[in-house]
Design a protein around this motif. Structure first.
Motif, PDB file in Angstrom:
ATOM      1  N   LEU A  18      82.599  83.998  66.950  1.00 59.32           N
ATOM      2  CA  LEU A  18      83.088  85.333  66.189  1.00 59.32           C
ATOM      3  C   LEU A  18      82.529  85.735  64.918  1.00 59.32           C
ATOM      4  CD1 LEU A  18      86.600  86.069  67.544  1.00 59.32           C
ATOM      5  CD2 LEU A  18      84.413  87.177  68.457  1.00 59.32           C
ATOM      6  N   ILE A  19      82.413  84.688  64.010  1.00 59.42           N
ATOM      7  CA  ILE A  19      81.846  84.771  62.817  1.00 59.42           C
ATOM      8  C   ILE A  19      80.367  84.785  62.901  1.00 59.42           C
ATOM      9  CG2 ILE A  19      81.290  83.789  60.593  1.00 59.42           C
ATOM     10  CD1 ILE A  19      84.334  82.752  60.564  1.00 59.42           C
ATOM     11  N   THR A  20      79.676  84.096  63.828  1.00 62.91           N
ATOM     12  CA  THR A  20      78.212  83.863  63.862  1.00 62.91           C
ATOM     13  C   THR A  20      77.846  85.184  64.710  1.00 62.91           C
ATOM     14  OG1 THR A  20      78.335  81.510  64.309  1.00 62.91           O
ATOM     15  CG2 THR A  20      76.413  82.720  65.260  1.00 62.91           C
ATOM     16  N   LEU A  21      78.650  85.814  65.598  1.00 63.59           N
ATOM     17  CA  LEU A  21      78.319  86.840  66.260  1.00 63.59           C
ATOM     18  C   LEU A  21      78.256  88.149  65.030  1.00 63.59           C
ATOM     19  CD1 LEU A  21      77.684  88.515  68.872  1.00 63.59           C
ATOM     20  CD2 LEU A  21      80.348  88.895  69.059  1.00 63.59           C
ATOM     21  N   ALA A  22      79.170  88.266  64.192  1.00 62.34           N
ATOM     22  CA  ALA A  22      79.313  89.138  63.328  1.00 62.34           C
ATOM     23  C   ALA A  22      78.108  89.119  62.394  1.00 62.34           C
ATOM     24  CB  ALA A  22      80.419  88.897  62.141  1.00 62.34           C
ATOM     25  N   ILE A 283      81.882  96.645  64.376  1.00 63.87           N
ATOM     26  CA  ILE A 283      81.856  95.482  65.173  1.00 63.87           C
ATOM     27  C   ILE A 283      81.750  94.248  64.320  1.00 63.87           C
ATOM     28  CG2 ILE A 283      80.345  94.138  66.786  1.00 63.87           C
ATOM     29  CD1 ILE A 283      79.832  96.951  68.004  1.00 63.87           C
ATOM     30  N   PRO A 284      80.593  94.054  63.292  1.00 73.98           N
ATOM     31  CA  PRO A 284      80.783  92.877  62.509  1.00 73.98           C
ATOM     32  C   PRO A 284      82.045  92.796  61.676  1.00 73.98           C
ATOM     33  CG  PRO A 284      78.704  94.321  62.247  1.00 73.98           C
ATOM     34  CD  PRO A 284      79.445  95.025  62.911  1.00 73.98           C
ATOM     35  N   SER A 286      85.096  93.550  62.335  1.00 72.35           N
ATOM     36  CA  SER A 286      85.866  93.168  63.384  1.00 72.35           C
ATOM     37  C   SER A 286      86.029  91.910  63.890  1.00 72.35           C
ATOM     38  CB  SER A 286      85.935  94.045  64.572  1.00 72.35           C
ATOM     39  OG  SER A 286      86.457  95.388  64.091  1.00 72.35           O
ATOM     40  N   CYS A 287      84.831  91.501  64.172  1.00 74.12           N
ATOM     41  CA  CYS A 287      84.491  89.868  64.615  1.00 74.12           C
ATOM     42  C   CYS A 287      84.643  88.886  63.401  1.00 74.12           C
ATOM     43  CB  CYS A 287      83.204  89.850  64.856  1.00 74.12           C
ATOM     44  SG  CYS A 287      82.477  90.763  66.417  1.00 74.12           S
ATOM     45  N   ALA A 288      84.220  89.457  62.360  1.00 69.21           N
ATOM     46  CA  ALA A 288      84.487  88.375  61.106  1.00 69.21           C
ATOM     47  C   ALA A 288      85.880  88.144  60.920  1.00 69.21           C
ATOM     48  CB  ALA A 288      83.958  88.814  59.772  1.00 69.21           C
ATOM     49  N   LEU A 290      88.580  88.697  62.790  1.00 66.14           N
ATOM     50  CA  LEU A 290      88.949  87.767  63.840  1.00 66.14           C
ATOM     51  C   LEU A 290      88.689  86.439  63.810  1.00 66.14           C
ATOM     52  CD1 LEU A 290      90.960  87.836  66.339  1.00 66.14           C
ATOM     53  CD2 LEU A 290      88.963  88.736  67.788  1.00 66.14           C
ATOM     54  N   GLY A 291      87.523  86.136  63.655  1.00 67.03           N
ATOM     55  CA  GLY A 291      86.862  84.993  63.494  1.00 67.03           C
ATOM     56  C   GLY A 291      87.562  84.033  62.346  1.00 67.03           C
TER      57      GLY A 291
END
Length: 375
Positions: A18-22, A283-284, A286-288, A290-291
């Motif tokens: 998730l951090i990579t996706l952000a 989106i970034p 939230s992903c960060a 949650l990650g």
């Protein structure tokens, strides 16, 4: 069932993903979507309720006339590429009843990320088939800042600085205001002669004249998208003799984009801002978040699994182990007190102890039974 250590590994992997996706969405996906469209099919209008113009056919100047400029832009999707867009623009100035006063046309290619003119793809500006335009042509760049930009002017055929003047709100959209100043700019036009009577020189003699432009243009630009929400043109076009002695105002008008067009442009800008907020922020972030939470949870699971795996085994000093040893000894002692036939041997092993007492010792010893007489 998945053990605790494996669950910790899976949670850590999910958090790292998730951090990579952000980072990927913020640094790659969002910037890759910032591309100016090759498609374009739009007509906007600039209007004024009171303008003045010179009618060369009748040699008369008309004042206080409602004027309208129609700006039509069309995209050439065939000649456009993923990096370069090609638009054609038609600009017609006319009275409200349809009498044309002026007309200009241009076809210009531009970089789809920066908005800068590109010298290719059969560019032309009016009669000039090789204008080599420079500067911004139709749009400001994405993320426009509070700085000056060179904007190509099709009338003076060169870039003119549009300087940042402030921040405003236009139809609910935050915009940057930029202004171009035009002072004594000579225009390119066909040779023209006018009689001295209309130039203030008197007589019937005609004189060659040149066109000059003065005034200002104001642009209201939504900075994130680079979209021009509104334009104001307060311009004066004059015709002058070479020595400057003869002079005629050919056009004087303070025109601005119509209210309907500015509202429509503001709506387009808001739609872009919603997309940008979702992709570049929501989106970034939230992903960060949650990650990070998953990483913390995974580390805790790993820590608990490690602690459980190194817990000390029970030793002989443990009370439970000691009592079990004593019981074992008691059973063993009891076993020693049984003979092969299962009978008790002299009480040995009752006390967990030693050999049977000597019959000859002690007053409490039992006397031996008498042997029966022979015979």
């Amino acid at each position: 069932m998945i053990d605790r250590r494996l669950r910790g590994v899976l949670v850590l992997v999910a958090g790292a993903f998730l951090i990579t996706l952000a980072a990927l969405v913020h640094l790659y996906i969002y910037p890759s979507g910032l591309v100016l469209p090759a498609e374009q099919d739009r007509i906007t209008k600039l209007t004024t309720e009171s303008g003045s113009y010179f009618d060369a056919a009748t040699l008369r100047t008309h004042r206080g006339v409602p004027l309208e400029t129609a700006v039509a832009r069309y995209g050439d999707t065939v000649r456009s590429t993923p990096d370069v867009a090609v638009w054609t623009e038609f600009v017609s100035l006319a009275t409200r009843d349809g009498q044309r006063i002026d007309y200009h046309e241009r076809r210009v290619a531009f970089d789809r990320r920066t908005g800068q003119a590109v010298n290719c793809c059969e560019n032309y500006v009016d009669e000039n088939g090789n204008p080599a335009p420079r500067g911004l042509v139709f749009r400001w760049p994405f993320g426009a800042g509070p700085v000056a930009y060179q904007v190509y002017d099709p009338l003076v055929r060169r870039p003119v600085a549009a300087r940042f003047e402030g921040i405003e709100t236009l139809y609910g959209v935050r915009v940057n205001r930029y202004a171009q100043r035009l002072v004594n700019e000579r225009l390119v036009q066909q040779a023209m002669e006018l009689p001295g009577t209309v130039l203030g020189l008197g007589g019937r003699k005609t004189f060659p004249v040149n066109a000059y432009l003065d005034g200002a243009r104001t642009f209201w630009v939504e900075p994130e998208s680079g979209m021009v929400i509104g334009v104001r043109e307060n311009l004066v076009k004059t015709l002058r003799t070479d020595d400057g002695g003869g002079r005629l105002v050919a056009l004087a008008a303070d025109m601005r984009t119509s209210t309907g067009d500015e509202r429509w442009n503001a709506g387009e800008a808001r739609q872009f801002l919603r997309w940008a907020t979702l992709v570049n922020r929501v989106i970034p972030l939230s992903c960060a978040v949650l990650g990070v939470l998953l990483l913390v949870a995974g580390l805790r699971l790993q820590s608990r699994a490690s602690a459980a795996s190194v817990a000390p085994a029970p030793t002989s000093g443990d009370p439970a182990a000691g009592s079990g040893g004593a019981g074992d000894e008691g059973v063993a002692g009891g076993a020693d007190g049984l003979d092969d036939g299962g009978e008790v041997r002299g009480g040995a092993g009752v006390s967990g102890g030693g050999a049977a007492p000597d019959p000859g010792l002690g007053s409490g010893a039992a006397a031996p039974e008498p042997r029966p007489a022979d015979g």
